[in-house]
Motif scaffolding. Structure first.
Motif, PDB file in Angstrom:
ATOM      1  N   TYR A  61      48.832  45.177  43.639  1.00 25.26           N
ATOM      2  CA  TYR A  61      49.980  44.941  42.760  1.00 25.26           C
ATOM      3  C   TYR A  61      50.904  43.878  43.358  1.00 25.26           C
ATOM      4  CZ  TYR A  61      54.084  46.298  39.934  1.00 25.26           C
ATOM      5  OH  TYR A  61      55.159  46.307  39.105  1.00 25.26           O
ATOM      6  N   ALA A  62      51.180  44.024  44.653  1.00 27.20           N
ATOM      7  CA  ALA A  62      52.075  43.071  45.312  1.00 27.20           C
ATOM      8  C   ALA A  62      51.490  41.666  45.276  1.00 27.20           C
ATOM      9  CB  ALA A  62      52.310  43.498  46.762  1.00 27.20           C
ATOM     10  N   SER A  63      50.157  41.568  45.404  1.00 28.40           N
ATOM     11  CA  SER A  63      49.540  40.252  45.473  1.00 28.40           C
ATOM     12  C   SER A  63      49.600  39.517  44.143  1.00 28.40           C
ATOM     13  CB  SER A  63      48.082  40.392  45.923  1.00 28.40           C
ATOM     14  OG  SER A  63      47.325  41.013  44.900  1.00 28.40           O
ATOM     15  N   LEU A  64      49.888  40.239  43.077  1.00 30.13           N
ATOM     16  CA  LEU A  64      49.904  39.617  41.753  1.00 30.13           C
ATOM     17  C   LEU A  64      51.298  39.147  41.345  1.00 30.13           C
ATOM     18  CD1 LEU A  64      47.603  42.173  39.886  1.00 30.13           C
ATOM     19  CD2 LEU A  64      46.977  39.899  40.695  1.00 30.13           C
ATOM     20  N   GLY A 107      60.118  47.850  51.045  1.00 33.73           N
ATOM     21  CA  GLY A 107      58.974  48.749  51.138  1.00 33.73           C
ATOM     22  C   GLY A 107      58.954  49.792  50.041  1.00 33.73           C
ATOM     23  N   ALA A 108      57.742  50.217  49.692  1.00 37.90           N
ATOM     24  CA  ALA A 108      57.592  51.165  48.597  1.00 37.90           C
ATOM     25  C   ALA A 108      58.165  52.526  48.959  1.00 37.90           C
ATOM     26  CB  ALA A 108      56.123  51.303  48.230  1.00 37.90           C
ATOM     27  N   LEU A 109      58.040  52.918  50.226  1.00 37.27           N
ATOM     28  CA  LEU A 109      58.485  54.254  50.603  1.00 37.27           C
ATOM     29  C   LEU A 109      59.990  54.415  50.384  1.00 37.27           C
ATOM     30  CD1 LEU A 109      57.818  57.001  51.749  1.00 37.27           C
ATOM     31  CD2 LEU A 109      58.186  56.090  54.034  1.00 37.27           C
ATOM     32  N   ASN A 110      60.758  53.439  50.868  1.00 37.67           N
ATOM     33  CA  ASN A 110      62.203  53.526  50.686  1.00 37.67           C
ATOM     34  C   ASN A 110      62.582  53.510  49.211  1.00 37.67           C
ATOM     35  OD1 ASN A 110      63.000  53.892  53.282  1.00 37.67           O
ATOM     36  ND2 ASN A 110      63.342  51.711  53.705  1.00 37.67           N
ATOM     37  N   ALA A 111      61.798  52.759  48.412  1.00 36.64           N
ATOM     38  CA  ALA A 111      62.077  52.725  46.975  1.00 36.64           C
ATOM     39  C   ALA A 111      61.799  54.084  46.345  1.00 36.64           C
ATOM     40  CB  ALA A 111      61.232  51.643  46.295  1.00 36.64           C
ATOM     41  N   VAL A 112      60.719  54.733  46.770  1.00 31.61           N
ATOM     42  CA  VAL A 112      60.350  56.018  46.181  1.00 31.61           C
ATOM     43  C   VAL A 112      61.378  57.086  46.524  1.00 31.61           C
ATOM     44  CG1 VAL A 112      58.651  57.881  46.213  1.00 31.61           C
ATOM     45  CG2 VAL A 112      57.882  55.523  46.135  1.00 31.61           C
ATOM     46  N   ILE A 113      61.808  57.116  47.797  1.00 34.43           N
ATOM     47  CA  ILE A 113      62.770  58.154  48.162  1.00 34.43           C
ATOM     48  C   ILE A 113      64.196  57.735  47.849  1.00 34.43           C
ATOM     49  CG2 ILE A 113      61.264  59.153  49.925  1.00 34.43           C
ATOM     50  CD1 ILE A 113      62.865  57.771  52.034  1.00 34.43           C
ATOM     51  N   GLU A 167      60.456  37.810  43.289  1.00 32.68           N
ATOM     52  CA  GLU A 167      60.684  38.984  42.450  1.00 32.68           C
ATOM     53  C   GLU A 167      60.702  40.255  43.289  1.00 32.68           C
ATOM     54  OE1 GLU A 167      58.290  38.947  38.781  1.00 32.68           O
ATOM     55  OE2 GLU A 167      58.161  41.104  39.093  1.00 32.68           O
ATOM     56  N   THR A 168      59.691  40.394  44.157  1.00 33.57           N
ATOM     57  CA  THR A 168      59.641  41.626  44.953  1.00 33.57           C
ATOM     58  C   THR A 168      60.758  41.665  45.984  1.00 33.57           C
ATOM     59  OG1 THR A 168      57.875  40.533  46.156  1.00 33.57           O
ATOM     60  CG2 THR A 168      57.256  42.353  44.743  1.00 33.57           C
ATOM     61  N   SER A 169      61.159  40.489  46.491  1.00 37.25           N
ATOM     62  CA  SER A 169      62.209  40.531  47.503  1.00 37.25           C
ATOM     63  C   SER A 169      63.535  40.927  46.855  1.00 37.25           C
ATOM     64  CB  SER A 169      62.339  39.182  48.220  1.00 37.25           C
ATOM     65  OG  SER A 169      62.756  38.201  47.304  1.00 37.25           O
ATOM     66  N   GLU A 170      63.636  40.652  45.556  1.00 40.20           N
ATOM     67  CA  GLU A 170      64.887  41.041  44.888  1.00 40.20           C
ATOM     68  C   GLU A 170      64.842  42.507  44.436  1.00 40.20           C
ATOM     69  OE1 GLU A 170      66.072  38.224  41.864  1.00 40.20           O
ATOM     70  OE2 GLU A 170      67.594  39.644  41.181  1.00 40.20           O
ATOM     71  N   HIS A 171      63.705  42.898  43.886  1.00 46.81           N
ATOM     72  CA  HIS A 171      63.647  44.241  43.290  1.00 46.81           C
ATOM     73  C   HIS A 171      62.820  45.243  44.083  1.00 46.81           C
ATOM     74  CE1 HIS A 171      65.440  42.411  39.761  1.00 46.81           C
ATOM     75  NE2 HIS A 171      64.503  41.477  39.792  1.00 46.81           N
ATOM     76  N   GLY A 172      62.160  44.809  45.147  1.00 46.87           N
ATOM     77  CA  GLY A 172      61.323  45.725  45.921  1.00 46.87           C
ATOM     78  C   GLY A 172      59.909  45.767  45.374  1.00 46.87           C
ATOM     79  N   TYR A 173      58.992  46.298  46.205  1.00 44.96           N
ATOM     80  CA  TYR A 173      57.596  46.348  45.793  1.00 44.96           C
ATOM     81  C   TYR A 173      57.362  47.381  44.713  1.00 44.96           C
ATOM     82  CZ  TYR A 173      56.354  43.144  49.379  1.00 44.96           C
ATOM     83  OH  TYR A 173      56.268  42.015  50.122  1.00 44.96           O
ATOM     84  N   PHE A 174      58.305  48.308  44.633  1.00 44.78           N
ATOM     85  CA  PHE A 174      58.127  49.410  43.705  1.00 44.78           C
ATOM     86  C   PHE A 174      59.003  49.185  42.495  1.00 44.78           C
ATOM     87  CE2 PHE A 174      58.128  53.994  42.616  1.00 44.78           C
ATOM     88  CZ  PHE A 174      56.766  54.188  42.701  1.00 44.78           C
ATOM     89  N   SER A 175      58.713  48.120  41.753  1.00 48.01           N
ATOM     90  CA  SER A 175      59.528  47.820  40.580  1.00 48.01           C
ATOM     91  C   SER A 175      58.610  47.300  39.488  1.00 48.01           C
ATOM     92  CB  SER A 175      60.581  46.765  40.936  1.00 48.01           C
ATOM     93  OG  SER A 175      59.948  45.628  41.456  1.00 48.01           O
ATOM     94  N   LEU A 176      59.137  47.253  38.258  1.00 43.34           N
ATOM     95  CA  LEU A 176      58.292  46.782  37.163  1.00 43.34           C
ATOM     96  C   LEU A 176      58.116  45.268  37.245  1.00 43.34           C
ATOM     97  CD1 LEU A 176      59.624  48.993  34.253  1.00 43.34           C
ATOM     98  CD2 LEU A 176      57.394  49.114  35.387  1.00 43.34           C
ATOM     99  N   PRO A 177      56.941  44.778  36.869  1.00 42.30           N
ATOM    100  CA  PRO A 177      56.660  43.340  37.007  1.00 42.30           C
ATOM    101  C   PRO A 177      57.299  42.516  35.881  1.00 42.30           C
ATOM    102  CG  PRO A 177      54.782  44.451  36.030  1.00 42.30           C
ATOM    103  CD  PRO A 177      55.794  45.518  36.304  1.00 42.30           C
ATOM    104  N   ARG A 178      57.713  41.303  36.226  1.00 42.86           N
ATOM    105  CA  ARG A 178      58.149  40.366  35.207  1.00 42.86           C
ATOM    106  C   ARG A 178      57.103  39.273  35.022  1.00 42.86           C
ATOM    107  NH1 ARG A 178      64.159  41.947  36.509  1.00 42.86           N
ATOM    108  NH2 ARG A 178      62.997  43.773  37.144  1.00 42.86           N
ATOM    109  N   HIS A 179      56.543  38.827  36.157  1.00 41.14           N
ATOM    110  CA  HIS A 179      55.456  37.840  36.094  1.00 41.14           C
ATOM    111  C   HIS A 179      54.259  38.395  36.846  1.00 41.14           C
ATOM    112  CE1 HIS A 179      58.608  34.975  35.062  1.00 41.14           C
ATOM    113  NE2 HIS A 179      59.281  35.499  36.074  1.00 41.14           N
TER     114      HIS A 179
END
Lengths: 304, 283
Positions: B28-31, A146-152, B36-48
């Motif tokens: 962003y997540a849909s793209l 989740g984004a929240l946990n990443a942000v904090i 990738e997101t499961s490894e780096h989280g939704y709040f990470s820079l995109p590779r693909h």
């Protein structure tokens, strides 16, 4: 019950309807009234009646008196948590989201630049379905990615925002408030536009400060909007369903009365009588508010 | 610019961004691929970045079919509701009939009741109303579009009557009186004289009602059991079951579901807002 008499003042216009007029009136008033009774009021009454029966939807309808209600209050562990959650929902939307919407409306109404951009952005969540809002909440609050946990930066022992039964109701409330704030703001913006600017000028000349002008002059003239916002807030809090259903079907800390009704009537073990009793509790609470509101409206109507 | 002004801007900007962020996150997540997101989280820079999930949502889960279902429900729903409600409002506000206020209360209060109060009896009754096969392949009203359309109309009538009656009261009564002197019947007074004047209110309500019926979740969930008949909003819930593990596909699905109402909102912003506020601020 009293009816408003037809307008007596002025010249009396010939008001007799022809046969064709009566037919048109009969059909086009009859259909919507029938629909309203068949879809809304009839079922409401039926719910009240069914709440005194033990019925599974198939067999005979058996009268059980107030047994459903007694079971509900004493013997149904989900009931009180659900009622508490509904109250919390009401308190949160009414005391946090609605005042916040008012604050945003007041700020935007002062004519700041880019106000169109602010307005549109803040309204936007209102057009999303609650089901979509519920899903987006999962993206933000999910434990591992989740984004929240990443942000904090909470990576060591991440908080399970939606899985923890003590926390998740607050997260869902945030998501609900996201929509409610925008809705309330629209209503207040419209109300503020209608406030007579000369009132504010007069107050300023009399030496009233900005806060004083707002609380003494502006807020009282917004009374009709306050009433609407109050009613909408109550109704939304009692109807709340979609978000929790989309998140986890309203279980594990997200119980709501509406979910309990739905759970009891659809699915394998349909307990229609019992489900109706929960629905009637919802009805009783909302009718109290609806009646108050209608009395207000009625007074306004008389003064027209 | 005074410092106070800057403070207000900073505050409004911060709130606006906070309001937009969840939506942007979903896009962003849909793209991005799920791995990738499961490894780096939704709040990470995109590779693909790709639109693969959108193609997949359309091809694998038949979103088109669900959109069609929504239209089957919402289009007649909105039109019939507006037609019936506008006539009731006309009768109440323009003909000044006796008992009009009671009718107005009946409709308005009906719209404010919690949906769950009417769900149970309707569920029971719809299960017992037989329909011929050409109307419903379940042979009952339950599990057919008729049930959902009927409930949408019945439930939304109240709001529309309330708003339209308020609007019609602001129209000058003289126009109607002149028509009556000229011998216009009730239908002409309604269809030819009053309704054209209500165009702005009808447009506003139409926009709003479409958004509400489109977004509805509960009615279809309760009254339709066949997954193929679900409207798009409720179908999203099914998609969750099917693709439980792939949140990014779901994000794409959510964006697709949200897109029409967002577009309607951005194009018809004025109408949408007018619809919400017509009923609240008494002119």
């Amino acid at each position: 019950m009293s009816f408003i008499p037809a307008r007596r003042t002025g010249r009396r216009v010939a008001r007799r309807f022809t046969g064709r007029d009566l037919a048109v009136l009969g059909v086009l008033l009859g259909i919507p009234v029938l629909l309203d009774v068949a879809i809304v009021w009839g079922p409401t009454l039926a719910s009240v009646v069914l709440s005194f029966t033990g019925w599974d939807g198939i067999g005979d309808i058996k009268w059980v008196g107030t047994q459903n209600y007694r079971n509900l209050f004493t013997n149904y562990p989900q009931f009180w948590p659900a009622a508490r959650h509904n109250l919390l929902w009401l308190a949160f939307l009414g005391l946090v989201a609605a005042p916040f919407g008012l604050l945003l409306a007041v700020l935007i109404d002062r004519g700041v630049r880019f106000s169109r951009f602010y307005q549109s952005t803040l309204y936007m969540p209102v057009v999303l379905s609650l089901a979509v809002v519920g899903f987006i909440a999962q993206l933000v609050f999910s434990r591992d990615q989740g984004a929240l946990n990443a942000v904090i930066g909470d990576t060591g022992s991440p908080t399970d925002w939606l899985g923890d039964p003590d926390l998740n109701i607050w997260m869902v409330l945030l998501a609900a408030a996201w929509r409610h704030t925008g809705y309330v703001m629209i209503l207040y913006l419209a109300g503020l536009k209608a406030v007579d600017p000369s009132l504010k000028e007069a107050a300023a000349i009399d030496g009233a400060g900005e806060a004083q002008t707002f609380f003494r002059i502006v807020l009282p003239t917004l009374r009709p909007v306050n009433v609407i916002v109050g009613v909408i807030t109550v109704i939304e809090s009692l109807r709340a369903f979609d978000i929790v259903y989309a998140v986890n079907h309203g279980r594990n800390g997200l119980e709501l009365l509406s979910v309990l009704v739905t759970d009891n009537i659809i699915g394998e073990a349909s307990r229609i009588g019992f489900g109706s009793a929960i629905a009637v509790v919802l009805l009783a609470v909302s009718l109290g508010f609806v009646a108050t509101y209608l009395v207000q409206e009625l007074r306004g109507e008389r003064n027209r | 610019m005074r410092p106070g002004r800057i403070g207000v801007h900073a505050f409004l900007m911060a709130v606006s961004l906070a309001f937009l962020a969840p939506l942007l996150l979903a896009v962003y997540a849909s793209l991005r691929p799920y791995d990738e997101t499961s490894e780096h989280g939704y709040f990470s820079l995109p590779r693909h970045l790709s639109l693969d999930y959108y193609r997949q949502a359309f091809s694998d889960s038949g979103m088109t079919k669900y959109f069609v279902n929504t239209m089957i429900i919402a289009v007649p729903g909105v039109l019939v509701t507006l037609f019936l409600a506008s006539f009731v409002a006309f009768a109440l506000a323009r003909l000044k009939m006796r008992g009009g206020l009671v009718l107005l209360m009946l409709f308005t209060a009906g719209n404010l009741l919690p949906q769950q109060v009417i769900v149970t009896p309707l569920y029971v009754v719809f299960n017992r109303i037989p329909l011929p096969y050409w109307m419903s392949d379940s042979m009952t009203m339950y599990d057919s579009y008729w049930a959902v359309v009927a409930v949408q109309i019945g439930f939304q009538l109240g709001f529309c009557v309330f708003v339209l009656a308020n609007f019609m009261r602001t129209l000058p009564q003289e126009i109607l009186e002149a028509a009556i002197v000229d011998g216009a019947g009730v239908w002409t007074q309604y269809w030819r004289i009053t309704l054209p004047l209500c165009r702005p209110a009808l447009a506003a309500l139409g926009t709003l009602q479409f958004t509400w019926m489109y977004n509805d979740f509960l009615w279809a969930l309760v009254f339709i059991s066949d997954g193929d008949k679900l409207p798009i909003t409720s179908a999203l819930n099914n998609l969750r079951g099917q693709f439980f593990t792939d949140y990014n596909l779901l994000a794409a699905g959510s964006v697709i579901v949200a897109l029409p109402t967002l577009v309607v909102f951005l194009l018809l912003q004025r109408h949408f807002i007018a619809g919400l506020t017509l009923g609240s601020s008494k002119g």
